[in-house]
Design a protein around this motif. Sequence first.
Motif, PDB file in Angstrom:
ATOM      1  N   ILE A 154       0.853  -1.188   0.000  1.00 23.91           N
ATOM      2  CA  ILE A 154       0.000   0.000   0.000  1.00 23.91           C
ATOM      3  C   ILE A 154       0.890   1.240   0.000  1.00 23.91           C
ATOM      4  O   ILE A 154       1.686   1.430   0.905  1.00 23.91           O
ATOM      5  CB  ILE A 154      -0.926   0.022   1.226  1.00 23.91           C
ATOM      6  CG1 ILE A 154      -1.878  -1.186   1.173  1.00 23.91           C
ATOM      7  CG2 ILE A 154      -1.695   1.324   1.305  1.00 23.91           C
ATOM      8  CD1 ILE A 154      -2.781  -1.288   2.378  1.00 23.91           C
ATOM      9  N   LYS A 185       2.882   6.900 -11.928  1.00 24.41           N
ATOM     10  CA  LYS A 185       1.441   6.705 -11.895  1.00 24.41           C
ATOM     11  C   LYS A 185       0.928   6.699 -13.326  1.00 24.41           C
ATOM     12  O   LYS A 185       1.176   7.620 -14.084  1.00 24.41           O
ATOM     13  CB  LYS A 185       0.760   7.809 -11.080  1.00 24.41           C
ATOM     14  CG  LYS A 185      -0.736   7.543 -10.904  1.00 24.41           C
ATOM     15  CD  LYS A 185      -1.341   8.411  -9.827  1.00 24.41           C
ATOM     16  CE  LYS A 185      -2.794   8.039  -9.585  1.00 24.41           C
ATOM     17  NZ  LYS A 185      -3.421   8.840  -8.525  1.00 24.41           N
ATOM     18  N   LYS A 216      -4.858  -0.514  -9.680  1.00 25.84           N
ATOM     19  CA  LYS A 216      -5.905  -0.038  -8.783  1.00 25.84           C
ATOM     20  C   LYS A 216      -7.267  -0.321  -9.410  1.00 25.84           C
ATOM     21  O   LYS A 216      -7.569   0.166 -10.483  1.00 25.84           O
ATOM     22  CB  LYS A 216      -5.743   1.461  -8.538  1.00 25.84           C
ATOM     23  CG  LYS A 216      -6.851   2.080  -7.696  1.00 25.84           C
ATOM     24  CD  LYS A 216      -6.767   1.610  -6.250  1.00 25.84           C
ATOM     25  CE  LYS A 216      -7.699   2.435  -5.361  1.00 25.84           C
ATOM     26  NZ  LYS A 216      -9.113   2.322  -5.729  1.00 25.84           N
ATOM     27  N   ARG A 218     -11.155   0.017 -10.036  1.00 31.17           N
ATOM     28  CA  ARG A 218     -12.082   1.142  -9.952  1.00 31.17           C
ATOM     29  C   ARG A 218     -13.509   0.664 -10.197  1.00 31.17           C
ATOM     30  O   ARG A 218     -13.732  -0.306 -10.908  1.00 31.17           O
ATOM     31  CB  ARG A 218     -11.745   2.210 -11.010  1.00 31.17           C
ATOM     32  CG  ARG A 218     -10.452   2.969 -10.729  1.00 31.17           C
ATOM     33  CD  ARG A 218     -10.213   4.003 -11.829  1.00 31.17           C
ATOM     34  NE  ARG A 218      -9.017   4.776 -11.575  1.00 31.17           N
ATOM     35  CZ  ARG A 218      -8.996   5.903 -10.886  1.00 31.17           C
ATOM     36  NH1 ARG A 218     -10.119   6.373 -10.385  1.00 31.17           N
ATOM     37  NH2 ARG A 218      -7.880   6.565 -10.702  1.00 31.17           N
ATOM     38  N   SER A 225      -6.231   2.856 -13.710  1.00 29.34           N
ATOM     39  CA  SER A 225      -4.975   3.434 -13.258  1.00 29.34           C
ATOM     40  C   SER A 225      -4.126   2.352 -12.609  1.00 29.34           C
ATOM     41  O   SER A 225      -4.626   1.308 -12.203  1.00 29.34           O
ATOM     42  CB  SER A 225      -5.215   4.581 -12.271  1.00 29.34           C
ATOM     43  OG  SER A 225      -5.803   4.083 -11.076  1.00 29.34           O
ATOM     44  N   THR A 271      -6.356  10.431  -5.269  1.00 30.82           N
ATOM     45  CA  THR A 271      -7.034   9.137  -5.226  1.00 30.82           C
ATOM     46  C   THR A 271      -6.850   8.532  -3.853  1.00 30.82           C
ATOM     47  O   THR A 271      -5.798   8.699  -3.228  1.00 30.82           O
ATOM     48  CB  THR A 271      -6.435   8.172  -6.263  1.00 30.82           C
ATOM     49  OG1 THR A 271      -5.037   8.062  -6.036  1.00 30.82           O
ATOM     50  CG2 THR A 271      -6.672   8.694  -7.667  1.00 30.82           C
ATOM     51  N   GLU A 273      -6.163   5.884  -0.781  1.00 25.74           N
ATOM     52  CA  GLU A 273      -5.233   4.781  -0.641  1.00 25.74           C
ATOM     53  C   GLU A 273      -5.913   3.481  -1.043  1.00 25.74           C
ATOM     54  O   GLU A 273      -7.019   3.196  -0.613  1.00 25.74           O
ATOM     55  CB  GLU A 273      -4.768   4.668   0.825  1.00 25.74           C
ATOM     56  CG  GLU A 273      -3.903   5.819   1.280  1.00 25.74           C
ATOM     57  CD  GLU A 273      -2.570   5.813   0.577  1.00 25.74           C
ATOM     58  OE1 GLU A 273      -2.143   4.728   0.135  1.00 25.74           O
ATOM     59  OE2 GLU A 273      -1.947   6.874   0.473  1.00 25.74           O
ATOM     60  N   PRO A 274      -5.272   2.655  -1.872  1.00 23.46           N
ATOM     61  CA  PRO A 274      -5.924   1.412  -2.295  1.00 23.46           C
ATOM     62  C   PRO A 274      -6.081   0.441  -1.149  1.00 23.46           C
ATOM     63  O   PRO A 274      -5.195   0.303  -0.323  1.00 23.46           O
ATOM     64  CB  PRO A 274      -4.953   0.865  -3.358  1.00 23.46           C
ATOM     65  CG  PRO A 274      -3.639   1.485  -3.022  1.00 23.46           C
ATOM     66  CD  PRO A 274      -3.939   2.837  -2.448  1.00 23.46           C
ATOM     67  N   ASP A 278      -8.175  -4.138  -3.588  1.00 20.30           N
ATOM     68  CA  ASP A 278      -8.201  -3.391  -4.836  1.00 20.30           C
ATOM     69  C   ASP A 278      -6.944  -3.575  -5.664  1.00 20.30           C
ATOM     70  O   ASP A 278      -6.843  -3.034  -6.748  1.00 20.30           O
ATOM     71  CB  ASP A 278      -8.341  -1.889  -4.550  1.00 20.30           C
ATOM     72  CG  ASP A 278      -9.735  -1.572  -4.044  1.00 20.30           C
ATOM     73  OD1 ASP A 278     -10.638  -2.369  -4.300  1.00 20.30           O
ATOM     74  OD2 ASP A 278      -9.889  -0.526  -3.402  1.00 20.30           O
ATOM     75  N   ILE A 279      -5.953  -4.267  -5.162  1.00 24.08           N
ATOM     76  CA  ILE A 279      -4.652  -4.310  -5.829  1.00 24.08           C
ATOM     77  C   ILE A 279      -4.471  -5.636  -6.544  1.00 24.08           C
ATOM     78  O   ILE A 279      -4.761  -6.691  -6.023  1.00 24.08           O
ATOM     79  CB  ILE A 279      -3.502  -4.113  -4.797  1.00 24.08           C
ATOM     80  CG1 ILE A 279      -3.649  -2.742  -4.136  1.00 24.08           C
ATOM     81  CG2 ILE A 279      -2.158  -4.255  -5.450  1.00 24.08           C
ATOM     82  CD1 ILE A 279      -2.660  -2.472  -3.059  1.00 24.08           C
TER      83      ILE A 279
END
Length: 305
Positions: A154, A185, A216, A218, A225, A271, A273-274, A278-279
Motif C-alpha cells: 500500500i 502513476k 488499482k 475502480r 490506473s 485518489t 489509498e488502495p 483493490d490491488i
Amino acid sequence: MASTGQHDGDDVDHYEVLCLPSGEEGAALSVEQIEKAYRTQSRLRHPDKRPDDPNATADFQGLASSYKFLRDESLRRQFDARLRGRREAAARAAATGVKRRKAVSDLEERERAFASGGGQYVDPDELARREDKRKAADIKRELDAFAARKNSFIPGSSASTSAHGDKKRGTPENGVKTDKGKVLKVSWEGGAEYYTAAKLEEIFKQFGKVEDILIKARKSRSKGSAIVVMASKEAAKTALKNHSVYNVFPVPLMVAPLEQSGGSPAFATPTPEPRVSDIDGTGFCDMEASVFRKLQEAQKRKQCG
C-alpha cells in the motif's frame, strides 16, 4: 495501429496463420523471417492459385492481416505477452489437477494403511471432514500470508516496497520505503479492464527493469490506473520522457511521477489509498488464483455433503 480486420480476435494465433512456430520460439523470430514466411505463403495461398476454393480470398486476407499485425512492434509485444499468459495459465491448471489427484491418492493410501494395520474402522465421511478441516486451515494460512503481502504494497505505508525487494533501499523484511522517484502513476481512458499487469510490464520494460506493477481497481468501467515501480530513477525518467510511445496504443496511456517536486500528488484529483482487495500486482496473481480455487472447492464439498 495496424488494421487486422477479422483476424484481430484473441483466439487467433498470428504465427500459426503464417505457418510459423508460436510461443517463445515465435517471439524470438526476426522481422526478416516473418517477411520470408509471408512471401512464401502468399505465393501458395493467393486466390489466383485456388480458383475453385470459395474461402481462398478470406484466407488470403487473413494472411495479410496477420502479417501486418506481426510487423507492428508494439502489437506484437502485446500479443506475445498474451500468448505467454495463456501458457502459464494452462500450466497452473495442469499443476492444480496433479495436486488434486495426489491429495486423493494420499488419502486413499492412508485409509488402506490404517485398515491393513488392524486399526479401528473410521467412517469415510469422518475422514472427509478431517481432510476438509485440514485444507481449511491451509487456506487460512495462505489468506493471512496473502493479505500480509498486499498490505506491504500500500503506497505510503511504512512497509511499502516492491515484490522483489529494493536492493538499494531495502526489502520487505526491513520495512524501508521504496524511493518514490522510481514510482510512476499510469492512467488511461476507455476501459478499466484494458490494461493488465502483464501488458504494462511489456510496455515499460523497454525503458529498464520493472520491479512491480500494482493495478488499482475502480468502480468506473471507463477509466483505469496503476502504479509502476521501476528499478531505478533513471529508468523512471526515461519512461517519463517518452510520452510519444504511449500514444500508439488503441487506448493511450497517461504517465506521470507519483509525486511532483513540490511534494504534491502528480494528478490534480487525489485518489484514496488502495485497499488490499483493490490491488492486482504481478507478484500476487498465482497465490490469489490458488486461494480462490481452494475456497471454491471447499464450498462445493460442503454443499455436496
